[in-house]
Design a protein around this motif. Structure first.
Motif, PDB file in Angstrom:
ATOM      1  N   UNK A 184      -9.233 -12.228   0.073  1.00 25.52           N
ATOM      2  CA  UNK A 184      -9.364 -13.498  -0.638  1.00 25.52           C
ATOM      3  C   UNK A 184      -8.717 -13.436  -2.019  1.00 25.52           C
ATOM      4  N   UNK A 185      -8.514 -12.238  -2.537  1.00 28.44           N
ATOM      5  CA  UNK A 185      -7.891 -12.021  -3.846  1.00 28.44           C
ATOM      6  C   UNK A 185      -6.576 -11.256  -3.696  1.00 28.44           C
ATOM      7  N   UNK A 186      -5.871 -11.520  -2.603  1.00 27.75           N
ATOM      8  CA  UNK A 186      -4.678 -10.735  -2.251  1.00 27.75           C
ATOM      9  C   UNK A 186      -3.529 -10.879  -3.243  1.00 27.75           C
ATOM     10  N   UNK A 187      -3.566 -11.889  -4.082  1.00 25.27           N
ATOM     11  CA  UNK A 187      -2.507 -11.996  -5.093  1.00 25.27           C
ATOM     12  C   UNK A 187      -2.601 -10.855  -6.100  1.00 25.27           C
ATOM     13  N   UNK A 188      -3.817 -10.328  -6.284  1.00 30.41           N
ATOM     14  CA  UNK A 188      -4.031  -9.280  -7.285  1.00 30.41           C
ATOM     15  C   UNK A 188      -4.518  -7.963  -6.671  1.00 30.41           C
ATOM     16  N   UNK A 189      -5.043  -8.012  -5.452  1.00 30.67           N
ATOM     17  CA  UNK A 189      -5.668  -6.836  -4.836  1.00 30.67           C
ATOM     18  C   UNK A 189      -5.111  -6.614  -3.436  1.00 30.67           C
ATOM     19  N   UNK A 190      -5.249  -5.378  -2.959  1.00 36.10           N
ATOM     20  CA  UNK A 190      -4.878  -5.083  -1.575  1.00 36.10           C
ATOM     21  C   UNK A 190      -5.906  -4.131  -0.970  1.00 36.10           C
ATOM     22  N   UNK A 191      -6.148  -4.310   0.329  1.00 34.04           N
ATOM     23  CA  UNK A 191      -7.129  -3.517   1.055  1.00 34.04           C
ATOM     24  C   UNK A 191      -6.459  -2.256   1.591  1.00 34.04           C
ATOM     25  N   UNK A 192      -7.108  -1.126   1.402  1.00 37.41           N
ATOM     26  CA  UNK A 192      -6.638   0.161   1.934  1.00 37.41           C
ATOM     27  C   UNK A 192      -7.630   0.608   2.997  1.00 37.41           C
ATOM     28  N   UNK A 193      -7.275   0.370   4.269  1.00 39.66           N
ATOM     29  CA  UNK A 193      -8.176   0.661   5.382  1.00 39.66           C
ATOM     30  C   UNK A 193      -8.489   2.150   5.482  1.00 39.66           C
ATOM     31  N   UNK A 194      -7.507   3.001   5.130  1.00 40.27           N
ATOM     32  CA  UNK A 194      -7.733   4.442   5.231  1.00 40.27           C
ATOM     33  C   UNK A 194      -8.810   4.927   4.274  1.00 40.27           C
ATOM     34  N   UNK A 195      -9.004   4.203   3.193  1.00 43.85           N
ATOM     35  CA  UNK A 195     -10.022   4.571   2.203  1.00 43.85           C
ATOM     36  C   UNK A 195     -11.223   3.638   2.238  1.00 43.85           C
TER      37      UNK A 195
ATOM     38  N   UNK B 214      -7.351 -16.816 -16.070  1.00 45.16           N
ATOM     39  CA  UNK B 214      -8.679 -16.721 -15.461  1.00 45.16           C
ATOM     40  C   UNK B 214      -9.335 -15.395 -15.852  1.00 45.16           C
ATOM     41  N   UNK B 215     -10.610 -15.258 -15.504  1.00 44.22           N
ATOM     42  CA  UNK B 215     -11.328 -14.008 -15.782  1.00 44.22           C
ATOM     43  C   UNK B 215     -10.610 -12.826 -15.147  1.00 44.22           C
ATOM     44  N   UNK B 216     -10.810 -11.675 -15.737  1.00 47.07           N
ATOM     45  CA  UNK B 216     -10.220 -10.444 -15.229  1.00 47.07           C
ATOM     46  C   UNK B 216     -10.680 -10.192 -13.798  1.00 47.07           C
ATOM     47  N   UNK B 217      -9.761  -9.752 -12.952  1.00 56.35           N
ATOM     48  CA  UNK B 217     -10.070  -9.447 -11.554  1.00 56.35           C
ATOM     49  C   UNK B 217     -10.303  -7.944 -11.440  1.00 56.35           C
ATOM     50  N   UNK B 218     -11.471  -7.566 -10.913  1.00 57.45           N
ATOM     51  CA  UNK B 218     -11.817  -6.153 -10.702  1.00 57.45           C
ATOM     52  C   UNK B 218     -11.799  -5.890  -9.206  1.00 57.45           C
ATOM     53  N   UNK B 219     -10.669  -5.426  -8.715  1.00 57.56           N
ATOM     54  CA  UNK B 219     -10.499  -5.223  -7.277  1.00 57.56           C
ATOM     55  C   UNK B 219     -11.535  -4.268  -6.700  1.00 57.56           C
ATOM     56  N   UNK B 220     -11.898  -3.266  -7.474  1.00 53.25           N
ATOM     57  CA  UNK B 220     -12.854  -2.269  -6.981  1.00 53.25           C
ATOM     58  C   UNK B 220     -14.239  -2.870  -6.713  1.00 53.25           C
ATOM     59  N   UNK B 221     -14.498  -4.073  -7.224  1.00 52.25           N
ATOM     60  CA  UNK B 221     -15.786  -4.734  -6.985  1.00 52.25           C
ATOM     61  C   UNK B 221     -15.873  -5.383  -5.604  1.00 52.25           C
ATOM     62  N   UNK B 222     -14.730  -5.563  -4.916  1.00 50.37           N
ATOM     63  CA  UNK B 222     -14.727  -6.180  -3.595  1.00 50.37           C
ATOM     64  C   UNK B 222     -14.950  -5.091  -2.551  1.00 50.37           C
TER      65      UNK B 222
END
Length: 195
Positions: free
Chosen positions: A166-177, A150-158
């Motif tokens: 929704x993209x947790x297979x490739x990205x993770x949320x950092x609440x502190x940041x 699939x297309x490249x996933x850019x986590x910083x765009x979320x």
């Protein structure tokens, strides 16, 4: 002895400690990612599929199954080399991991079995096969295993936690940041920040 595997010529030891009568009696395989089964072939039945984004590498482990669906322990492993072939090398790259000499940030602690890296090179669809070799020939050849890149996933765009999850297979949320980052992204702690 020289053999061709997937367009590559390799030299294999024809002797050694390998029992020429101990063939690999394989009836299927499972492929896992982070300890979770994502693909299975067993006695002609197929479940699951593989997906990877462009410019992303997934560590996957393959486990071979006997006629009862139990995992086979090939020992010694060097007597049963595994080869990948029959895939579009412009869409994916597949490499077996050998030992612990890799210089990247993958967590291998929860992998068992034969670990390989699947990398997306360009969007598209291809298939590949896995072979278990023994005594100079393939004792087992899998059915075609489908892979979608699939297309490249850019986590910083979320920008919201929900989109990131929704993209947790490739990205993770950092609440502190308040930021979405690539899964497994390491944070370097700086002592001067704790003054």
């Amino acid at each position: 002895e020289w053999h061709e595997h997937g367009g590559e010529n390799v030299c294999e030891d024809i002797g050694g400690d390998c029992d020429s009568d101990a063939h690999a009696n394989v009836d299927g395989l499972i492929i896992e990612h982070d300890g979770v089964e994502i693909y299975r072939q067993f006695q002609g039945l197929v479940e699951g599929s593989l997906e990877v984004p462009v410019n992303y590498t997934k560590d996957l482990s393959v486990h071979f199954l006997d006629q009862d669906g139990e995992e086979i322990d090939f020992s010694p492993a060097e007597c049963y080399p595994i080869y990948f072939h029959d895939y579009d090398m412009s869409i994916i790259s597949i490499e077996m991991e050998e030992g612990d000499d890799h210089d990247h940030d993958h967590d291998h602690d929860d992998h068992e079995g034969n670990v390989f890296e699947l990398t997306g090179l360009s969007t598209g669809f291809t298939t590949f096969q896995i072979e278990v070799w023994h005594d100079g020939h393939a004792d087992y050849t899998s059915m075609q295993i489908p892979v979608t890149v699939i297309d490249e996933v850019h986590c910083e765009d979320f920008i919201t936690e929900s989109d990131c999850e929704d993209n947790s297979e490739y990205c993770e949320w950092h609440a502190d940041e308040g930021a979405c980052e690539e899964e497994g992204h390491d944070h370097e702690e700086h002592c001067e920040d704790f003054a």
